[in-house]
Design a protein around this motif. Structure first.
Motif, PDB file in Angstrom:
ATOM      1  N   GLN A  74       0.869  -1.166   0.000  1.00 23.37           N
ATOM      2  CA  GLN A  74       0.000   0.000   0.000  1.00 23.37           C
ATOM      3  C   GLN A  74       0.914   1.226   0.000  1.00 23.37           C
ATOM      4  O   GLN A  74       1.898   1.277   0.741  1.00 23.37           O
ATOM      5  CB  GLN A  74      -0.899   0.021   1.229  1.00 23.37           C
ATOM      6  CG  GLN A  74      -1.808   1.233   1.253  1.00 23.37           C
ATOM      7  CD  GLN A  74      -2.736   1.205   2.447  1.00 23.37           C
ATOM      8  OE1 GLN A  74      -2.320   0.894   3.549  1.00 23.37           O
ATOM      9  NE2 GLN A  74      -3.976   1.541   2.205  1.00 23.37           N
ATOM     10  N   VAL A  75       0.584   2.197  -0.849  1.00 20.38           N
ATOM     11  CA  VAL A  75       1.349   3.442  -0.923  1.00 20.38           C
ATOM     12  C   VAL A  75       0.371   4.577  -0.654  1.00 20.38           C
ATOM     13  O   VAL A  75      -0.636   4.717  -1.353  1.00 20.38           O
ATOM     14  CB  VAL A  75       2.020   3.609  -2.305  1.00 20.38           C
ATOM     15  CG1 VAL A  75       2.815   4.905  -2.350  1.00 20.38           C
ATOM     16  CG2 VAL A  75       2.908   2.418  -2.620  1.00 20.38           C
ATOM     17  N   ARG A  76       0.675   5.375   0.363  1.00 25.66           N
ATOM     18  CA  ARG A  76      -0.170   6.516   0.731  1.00 25.66           C
ATOM     19  C   ARG A  76       0.686   7.754   0.892  1.00 25.66           C
ATOM     20  O   ARG A  76       1.851   7.666   1.269  1.00 25.66           O
ATOM     21  CB  ARG A  76      -0.892   6.259   2.051  1.00 25.66           C
ATOM     22  CG  ARG A  76      -2.011   5.296   1.964  1.00 25.66           C
ATOM     23  CD  ARG A  76      -2.757   5.246   3.278  1.00 25.66           C
ATOM     24  NE  ARG A  76      -3.970   4.475   3.119  1.00 25.66           N
ATOM     25  CZ  ARG A  76      -4.670   4.018   4.115  1.00 25.66           C
ATOM     26  NH1 ARG A  76      -4.305   4.264   5.361  1.00 25.66           N
ATOM     27  NH2 ARG A  76      -5.767   3.324   3.903  1.00 25.66           N
ATOM     28  N   GLY A  77       0.081   8.904   0.633  1.00 28.24           N
ATOM     29  CA  GLY A  77       0.775  10.175   0.830  1.00 28.24           C
ATOM     30  C   GLY A  77       0.508  11.129  -0.308  1.00 28.24           C
ATOM     31  O   GLY A  77      -0.614  11.189  -0.828  1.00 28.24           O
ATOM     32  N   THR A  78       1.555  11.855  -0.725  1.00 27.94           N
ATOM     33  CA  THR A  78       1.421  12.774  -1.861  1.00 27.94           C
ATOM     34  C   THR A  78       2.559  12.526  -2.834  1.00 27.94           C
ATOM     35  O   THR A  78       3.694  12.248  -2.451  1.00 27.94           O
ATOM     36  CB  THR A  78       1.480  14.254  -1.411  1.00 27.94           C
ATOM     37  OG1 THR A  78       2.695  14.483  -0.711  1.00 27.94           O
ATOM     38  CG2 THR A  78       0.303  14.632  -0.550  1.00 27.94           C
ATOM     39  N   TRP A  79       2.236  12.617  -4.115  1.00 24.25           N
ATOM     40  CA  TRP A  79       3.208  12.531  -5.200  1.00 24.25           C
ATOM     41  C   TRP A  79       2.935  13.695  -6.127  1.00 24.25           C
ATOM     42  O   TRP A  79       1.802  13.864  -6.585  1.00 24.25           O
ATOM     43  CB  TRP A  79       3.073  11.211  -5.948  1.00 24.25           C
ATOM     44  CG  TRP A  79       3.927  11.122  -7.177  1.00 24.25           C
ATOM     45  CD1 TRP A  79       5.282  11.120  -7.225  1.00 24.25           C
ATOM     46  CD2 TRP A  79       3.471  11.037  -8.527  1.00 24.25           C
ATOM     47  NE1 TRP A  79       5.702  11.034  -8.523  1.00 24.25           N
ATOM     48  CE2 TRP A  79       4.611  10.981  -9.349  1.00 24.25           C
ATOM     49  CE3 TRP A  79       2.224  10.996  -9.125  1.00 24.25           C
ATOM     50  CZ2 TRP A  79       4.539  10.893 -10.724  1.00 24.25           C
ATOM     51  CZ3 TRP A  79       2.144  10.909 -10.500  1.00 24.25           C
ATOM     52  CH2 TRP A  79       3.292  10.851 -11.284  1.00 24.25           C
ATOM     53  N   GLN A  80       3.947  14.538  -6.346  1.00 23.46           N
ATOM     54  CA  GLN A  80       3.786  15.732  -7.164  1.00 23.46           C
ATOM     55  C   GLN A  80       2.658  16.604  -6.629  1.00 23.46           C
ATOM     56  O   GLN A  80       1.925  17.225  -7.378  1.00 23.46           O
ATOM     57  CB  GLN A  80       3.524  15.349  -8.630  1.00 23.46           C
ATOM     58  CG  GLN A  80       4.663  14.599  -9.280  1.00 23.46           C
ATOM     59  CD  GLN A  80       5.902  15.459  -9.401  1.00 23.46           C
ATOM     60  OE1 GLN A  80       5.849  16.543  -9.956  1.00 23.46           O
ATOM     61  NE2 GLN A  80       7.008  14.994  -8.877  1.00 23.46           N
ATOM     62  N   GLY A  81       2.479  16.589  -5.305  1.00 23.42           N
ATOM     63  CA  GLY A  81       1.457  17.402  -4.672  1.00 23.42           C
ATOM     64  C   GLY A  81       0.056  16.813  -4.748  1.00 23.42           C
ATOM     65  O   GLY A  81      -0.886  17.388  -4.229  1.00 23.42           O
ATOM     66  N   LYS A  82      -0.105  15.649  -5.384  1.00 23.39           N
ATOM     67  CA  LYS A  82      -1.418  15.006  -5.513  1.00 23.39           C
ATOM     68  C   LYS A  82      -1.541  13.870  -4.498  1.00 23.39           C
ATOM     69  O   LYS A  82      -0.576  13.149  -4.261  1.00 23.39           O
ATOM     70  CB  LYS A  82      -1.600  14.432  -6.923  1.00 23.39           C
ATOM     71  CG  LYS A  82      -1.652  15.478  -8.005  1.00 23.39           C
ATOM     72  CD  LYS A  82      -1.880  14.823  -9.337  1.00 23.39           C
ATOM     73  CE  LYS A  82      -0.581  14.883 -10.128  1.00 23.39           C
ATOM     74  NZ  LYS A  82      -0.627  14.213 -11.393  1.00 23.39           N
TER      75      LYS A  82
END
Length: 156
Positions: A120-128
């Motif tokens: 599972q990957v959670r958080g922000t990538w490129q602000g998204k």
């Protein structure tokens, strides 16, 4: 009638023009308010923040299973290959690919199993915002996992 309106407008304009310099000369300058911040970035400037929490289980590699933090620009966190993972994510952003998009439900996938690995990957990538699930359930999911290595560990 039109002449009277024109003369009134000109007289009003002249009176305001004469009063404006006097008003600004007396009024002290006030500081400007701070620029507004929208979604973690300055207004009009895209936010490129990348902060992800990667949770892996069942990979068959005891050092790869667990929860890791990944931060980019600069690369850091507890992720074992943070710089390589950030490089992969930066390349995906440059090419316009979103590595976190789930497999299309109508995709034709080979019915092979890659094992019990899950992530599972959670958080922000490129602000998204990101909230993505990965597995080794079929050919499409195996390919999706492999395309995200080294963000995700090798599952063999």
């Amino acid at each position: 009638m039109l002449r009277r309106l024109t003369l009134t407008a000109i007289a009003s304009f002249a009176a305001l023009s004469a009063a404006a310099p006097a008003a600004t000369a007396v009024t002290p300058l006030l500081p400007l308010p701070p620029l507004p911040v929208l979604q973690g970035g300055w207004a009009g400037v895209p936010d490129t923040e990348t902060r992800l929490t990667v949770t892996v289980s069942g990979s068959g590699n005891p050092t790869a299973d667990g929860t890791f933090e990944l931060e980019c620009d600069p690369a850091g966190g507890t992720h074992p290959t943070a710089q390589r993972a950030c490089d992969l994510l930066a390349e995906a952003a440059r090419s316009g690919d979103d590595p976190f998009v789930p497999t299309d439900r109508n995709a034709m996938c080979t019915q092979q199993s890659g094992g019990p690995a899950a992530a599972q990957v959670r958080g922000t990538w490129q602000g998204k915002p990101v909230d993505a699930q990965f597995s080794q359930a079929n050919g499409c999911e195996i390919s999706r996992w492999n395309n995200l290595m080294p963000v995700l560990p090798s599952a063999r």
